[in-house]
Design a protein around this motif. Sequence first.
Motif, PDB file in Angstrom:
ATOM      1  N   LEU A   1      -8.255  -8.290 -10.548  1.00  0.00           N
ATOM      2  CA  LEU A   1      -6.974  -7.931 -11.133  1.00  0.00           C
ATOM      3  C   LEU A   1      -7.056  -8.132 -12.640  1.00  0.00           C
ATOM      4  CD1 LEU A   1      -4.697  -9.811  -8.588  1.00  0.00           C
ATOM      5  CD2 LEU A   1      -5.268  -7.383  -8.579  1.00  0.00           C
ATOM      6  N   TYR A   2      -6.071  -7.607 -13.344  1.00  0.00           N
ATOM      7  CA  TYR A   2      -6.025  -7.777 -14.796  1.00  0.00           C
ATOM      8  C   TYR A   2      -4.764  -8.541 -15.159  1.00  0.00           C
ATOM      9  CZ  TYR A   2      -9.946  -4.670 -15.130  1.00  0.00           C
ATOM     10  OH  TYR A   2     -11.198  -4.132 -15.013  1.00  0.00           O
ATOM     11  N   LEU A   3      -4.961  -9.722 -15.737  1.00  0.00           N
ATOM     12  CA  LEU A   3      -3.860 -10.565 -16.186  1.00  0.00           C
ATOM     13  C   LEU A   3      -3.918 -10.620 -17.705  1.00  0.00           C
ATOM     14  CD1 LEU A   3      -1.541 -12.477 -15.459  1.00  0.00           C
ATOM     15  CD2 LEU A   3      -3.197 -14.324 -15.320  1.00  0.00           C
ATOM     16  N   ALA A   4      -2.896 -10.097 -18.372  1.00  0.00           N
ATOM     17  CA  ALA A   4      -2.839 -10.018 -19.835  1.00  0.00           C
ATOM     18  C   ALA A   4      -4.046  -9.275 -20.396  1.00  0.00           C
ATOM     19  CB  ALA A   4      -2.727 -11.396 -20.450  1.00  0.00           C
ATOM     20  N   GLY A   5      -4.490  -8.245 -19.672  1.00  0.00           N
ATOM     21  CA  GLY A   5      -5.596  -7.426 -20.135  1.00  0.00           C
ATOM     22  C   GLY A   5      -6.978  -7.975 -19.840  1.00  0.00           C
ATOM     23  N   GLN A   6      -7.045  -9.152 -19.237  1.00  0.00           N
ATOM     24  CA  GLN A   6      -8.336  -9.764 -18.932  1.00  0.00           C
ATOM     25  C   GLN A   6      -8.620  -9.657 -17.444  1.00  0.00           C
ATOM     26  OE1 GLN A   6     -10.425 -11.030 -21.294  1.00  0.00           O
ATOM     27  NE2 GLN A   6      -8.925 -10.180 -22.680  1.00  0.00           N
ATOM     28  N   PRO A   7      -9.841  -9.275 -17.048  1.00  0.00           N
ATOM     29  CA  PRO A   7     -10.160  -9.212 -15.622  1.00  0.00           C
ATOM     30  C   PRO A   7     -10.256 -10.616 -15.025  1.00  0.00           C
ATOM     31  CG  PRO A   7     -12.098  -8.735 -16.942  1.00  0.00           C
ATOM     32  CD  PRO A   7     -10.958  -8.872 -17.896  1.00  0.00           C
ATOM     33  N   VAL A   8      -9.588 -10.799 -13.891  1.00  0.00           N
ATOM     34  CA  VAL A   8      -9.586 -12.093 -13.203  1.00  0.00           C
ATOM     35  C   VAL A   8      -9.797 -11.826 -11.727  1.00  0.00           C
ATOM     36  CG1 VAL A   8      -8.284 -14.205 -12.752  1.00  0.00           C
ATOM     37  CG2 VAL A   8      -7.936 -12.985 -14.895  1.00  0.00           C
ATOM     38  N   LYS A   9     -10.681 -12.612 -11.106  1.00  0.00           N
ATOM     39  CA  LYS A   9     -10.941 -12.454  -9.688  1.00  0.00           C
ATOM     40  C   LYS A   9     -10.073 -13.442  -8.914  1.00  0.00           C
ATOM     41  CE  LYS A   9     -15.279 -12.715  -8.579  1.00  0.00           C
ATOM     42  NZ  LYS A   9     -16.627 -12.762  -8.013  1.00  0.00           N
ATOM     43  N   TYR A  10      -9.356 -12.944  -7.888  1.00  0.00           N
ATOM     44  CA  TYR A  10      -8.484 -13.756  -7.060  1.00  0.00           C
ATOM     45  C   TYR A  10      -8.903 -13.647  -5.606  1.00  0.00           C
ATOM     46  CZ  TYR A  10      -5.026 -14.516 -10.725  1.00  0.00           C
ATOM     47  OH  TYR A  10      -4.388 -14.924 -11.861  1.00  0.00           O
ATOM     48  N   ALA A  11      -8.646 -14.699  -4.856  1.00  0.00           N
ATOM     49  CA  ALA A  11      -8.785 -14.623  -3.413  1.00  0.00           C
ATOM     50  C   ALA A  11      -7.635 -13.767  -2.916  1.00  0.00           C
ATOM     51  CB  ALA A  11      -8.719 -16.015  -2.803  1.00  0.00           C
ATOM     52  N   ALA A  12      -7.905 -12.933  -1.885  1.00  0.00           N
ATOM     53  CA  ALA A  12      -6.879 -12.001  -1.429  1.00  0.00           C
ATOM     54  C   ALA A  12      -6.769 -12.014   0.081  1.00  0.00           C
ATOM     55  CB  ALA A  12      -7.198 -10.599  -1.918  1.00  0.00           C
ATOM     56  N   LYS A  13      -5.544 -11.914   0.533  1.00  0.00           N
ATOM     57  CA  LYS A  13      -5.232 -11.821   1.947  1.00  0.00           C
ATOM     58  C   LYS A  13      -4.477 -10.521   2.131  1.00  0.00           C
ATOM     59  CE  LYS A  13      -4.061 -15.014   5.468  1.00  0.00           C
ATOM     60  NZ  LYS A  13      -3.663 -16.315   5.839  1.00  0.00           N
ATOM     61  N   ALA A  14      -4.616  -9.889   3.305  1.00  0.00           N
ATOM     62  CA  ALA A  14      -3.917  -8.640   3.569  1.00  0.00           C
ATOM     63  C   ALA A  14      -3.448  -8.631   5.019  1.00  0.00           C
ATOM     64  CB  ALA A  14      -4.823  -7.453   3.292  1.00  0.00           C
ATOM     65  N   SER A  15      -2.539  -7.714   5.340  1.00  0.00           N
ATOM     66  CA  SER A  15      -2.014  -7.602   6.712  1.00  0.00           C
ATOM     67  C   SER A  15      -3.074  -7.075   7.661  1.00  0.00           C
ATOM     68  CB  SER A  15      -0.802  -6.675   6.731  1.00  0.00           C
ATOM     69  OG  SER A  15       0.199  -7.186   5.885  1.00  0.00           O
ATOM     70  N   GLY A  16      -4.003  -6.305   7.167  1.00  0.00           N
ATOM     71  CA  GLY A  16      -5.093  -5.767   7.969  1.00  0.00           C
ATOM     72  C   GLY A  16      -6.370  -5.773   7.152  1.00  0.00           C
ATOM     73  N   PRO A  17      -7.478  -5.359   7.743  1.00  0.00           N
ATOM     74  CA  PRO A  17      -8.740  -5.351   6.994  1.00  0.00           C
ATOM     75  C   PRO A  17      -8.699  -4.308   5.865  1.00  0.00           C
ATOM     76  CG  PRO A  17      -9.034  -4.349   9.160  1.00  0.00           C
ATOM     77  CD  PRO A  17      -7.638  -4.891   9.121  1.00  0.00           C
ATOM     78  N   VAL A  18      -9.295  -4.684   4.739  1.00  0.00           N
ATOM     79  CA  VAL A  18      -9.362  -3.789   3.578  1.00  0.00           C
ATOM     80  C   VAL A  18     -10.819  -3.768   3.107  1.00  0.00           C
ATOM     81  CG1 VAL A  18      -8.494  -3.298   1.270  1.00  0.00           C
ATOM     82  CG2 VAL A  18      -7.019  -4.461   2.912  1.00  0.00           C
ATOM     83  N   PRO A  19     -11.453  -2.570   3.117  1.00  0.00           N
ATOM     84  CA  PRO A  19     -12.868  -2.509   2.720  1.00  0.00           C
ATOM     85  C   PRO A  19     -13.068  -2.667   1.208  1.00  0.00           C
ATOM     86  CG  PRO A  19     -12.051  -0.334   3.302  1.00  0.00           C
ATOM     87  CD  PRO A  19     -10.948  -1.297   3.592  1.00  0.00           C
ATOM     88  N   ARG A  20     -14.314  -2.982   0.864  1.00  0.00           N
ATOM     89  CA  ARG A  20     -14.697  -3.151  -0.544  1.00  0.00           C
ATOM     90  C   ARG A  20     -14.507  -1.840  -1.300  1.00  0.00           C
ATOM     91  NH1 ARG A  20     -20.045  -2.856  -3.305  1.00  0.00           N
ATOM     92  NH2 ARG A  20     -19.828  -4.186  -5.134  1.00  0.00           N
ATOM     93  N   GLY A  21     -14.015  -1.932  -2.548  1.00  0.00           N
ATOM     94  CA  GLY A  21     -13.826  -0.760  -3.390  1.00  0.00           C
ATOM     95  C   GLY A  21     -12.455  -0.118  -3.264  1.00  0.00           C
ATOM     96  N   THR A  22     -11.626  -0.576  -2.330  1.00  0.00           N
ATOM     97  CA  THR A  22     -10.298  -0.005  -2.135  1.00  0.00           C
ATOM     98  C   THR A  22      -9.358  -0.448  -3.256  1.00  0.00           C
ATOM     99  OG1 THR A  22     -10.625  -0.117   0.263  1.00  0.00           O
ATOM    100  CG2 THR A  22      -8.369   0.174  -0.519  1.00  0.00           C
ATOM    101  N   GLU A  23      -8.542   0.496  -3.725  1.00  0.00           N
ATOM    102  CA  GLU A  23      -7.528   0.136  -4.722  1.00  0.00           C
ATOM    103  C   GLU A  23      -6.356  -0.500  -3.979  1.00  0.00           C
ATOM    104  OE1 GLU A  23      -4.890   2.072  -8.342  1.00  0.00           O
ATOM    105  OE2 GLU A  23      -6.147   3.367  -7.124  1.00  0.00           O
ATOM    106  N   VAL A  24      -5.848  -1.619  -4.528  1.00  0.00           N
ATOM    107  CA  VAL A  24      -4.782  -2.357  -3.851  1.00  0.00           C
ATOM    108  C   VAL A  24      -3.648  -2.683  -4.817  1.00  0.00           C
ATOM    109  CG1 VAL A  24      -6.261  -3.410  -2.088  1.00  0.00           C
ATOM    110  CG2 VAL A  24      -5.967  -4.553  -4.285  1.00  0.00           C
ATOM    111  N   TRP A  25      -2.482  -2.975  -4.249  1.00  0.00           N
ATOM    112  CA  TRP A  25      -1.318  -3.458  -4.977  1.00  0.00           C
ATOM    113  C   TRP A  25      -1.080  -4.897  -4.575  1.00  0.00           C
ATOM    114  CZ3 TRP A  25       0.980  -0.874  -8.771  1.00  0.00           C
ATOM    115  CH2 TRP A  25       0.868   0.513  -8.812  1.00  0.00           C
ATOM    116  N   VAL A  26      -0.667  -5.718  -5.523  1.00  0.00           N
ATOM    117  CA  VAL A  26      -0.332  -7.105  -5.220  1.00  0.00           C
ATOM    118  C   VAL A  26       1.111  -7.144  -4.736  1.00  0.00           C
ATOM    119  CG1 VAL A  26      -0.075  -9.432  -6.148  1.00  0.00           C
ATOM    120  CG2 VAL A  26      -1.942  -7.977  -6.942  1.00  0.00           C
ATOM    121  N   GLU A  27       1.299  -7.605  -3.477  1.00  0.00           N
ATOM    122  CA  GLU A  27       2.651  -7.726  -2.926  1.00  0.00           C
ATOM    123  C   GLU A  27       3.297  -9.046  -3.300  1.00  0.00           C
ATOM    124  OE1 GLU A  27       2.147  -7.011   1.281  1.00  0.00           O
ATOM    125  OE2 GLU A  27       2.871  -4.972   0.998  1.00  0.00           O
ATOM    126  N   SER A  28       2.489 -10.114  -3.301  1.00  0.00           N
ATOM    127  CA  SER A  28       3.043 -11.432  -3.655  1.00  0.00           C
ATOM    128  C   SER A  28       1.908 -12.345  -4.098  1.00  0.00           C
ATOM    129  CB  SER A  28       3.791 -12.052  -2.472  1.00  0.00           C
ATOM    130  OG  SER A  28       2.891 -12.287  -1.405  1.00  0.00           O
TER     131      SER A  28
END
Length: 167
Positions: free
Chosen positions: A126-153
Amino acid sequence: MVWFLGLGIGGLLLLVLSLVFDGVLEGLFDGFGGLDGLLSLPVVAGFLSALGFTGALVLGTTGTGAGAATGAGAAAGIGVGWVTWRFSRVLLRDTTAAAPRGEELTGSAGSVVTAVPADGYGEVLLYLAGQPVKYAAKASGPVPRGTEVWVESVLSATSVHVRPVER
């Protein structure tokens, strides 16, 4: 002239010491309360350096006595000290914008860098204040590598809940 040069060099050494020890020596002038900014080490160092070097310059070039050289040096020292004091006040009043917080990530887009399994965590970029930052992510279902995602919470300071972008 040696006395004036000694004052000038002593002022420069005092300035170097104030920069190296960064506030440790400032405690020497804490007891003066209202004169705190006027008696800061950079101001005193600027005054001494200007007094010494201007006095040596006047004494060496004009041939006047030590009194005239001291007067000219004191005037220059007061000017340099005042400019240093005003400049430090401007710097101390300088404020910056608030630091970015993780809560600002809600609604932002990113991409999956480590696949997100249905029952565990993956990683998103993700990009926080223009800087790339890696976050741990959880989703309702499986999401493959390279998929574009939206942060829900934002789940914590280091993890987010995402959903795939539907196009």
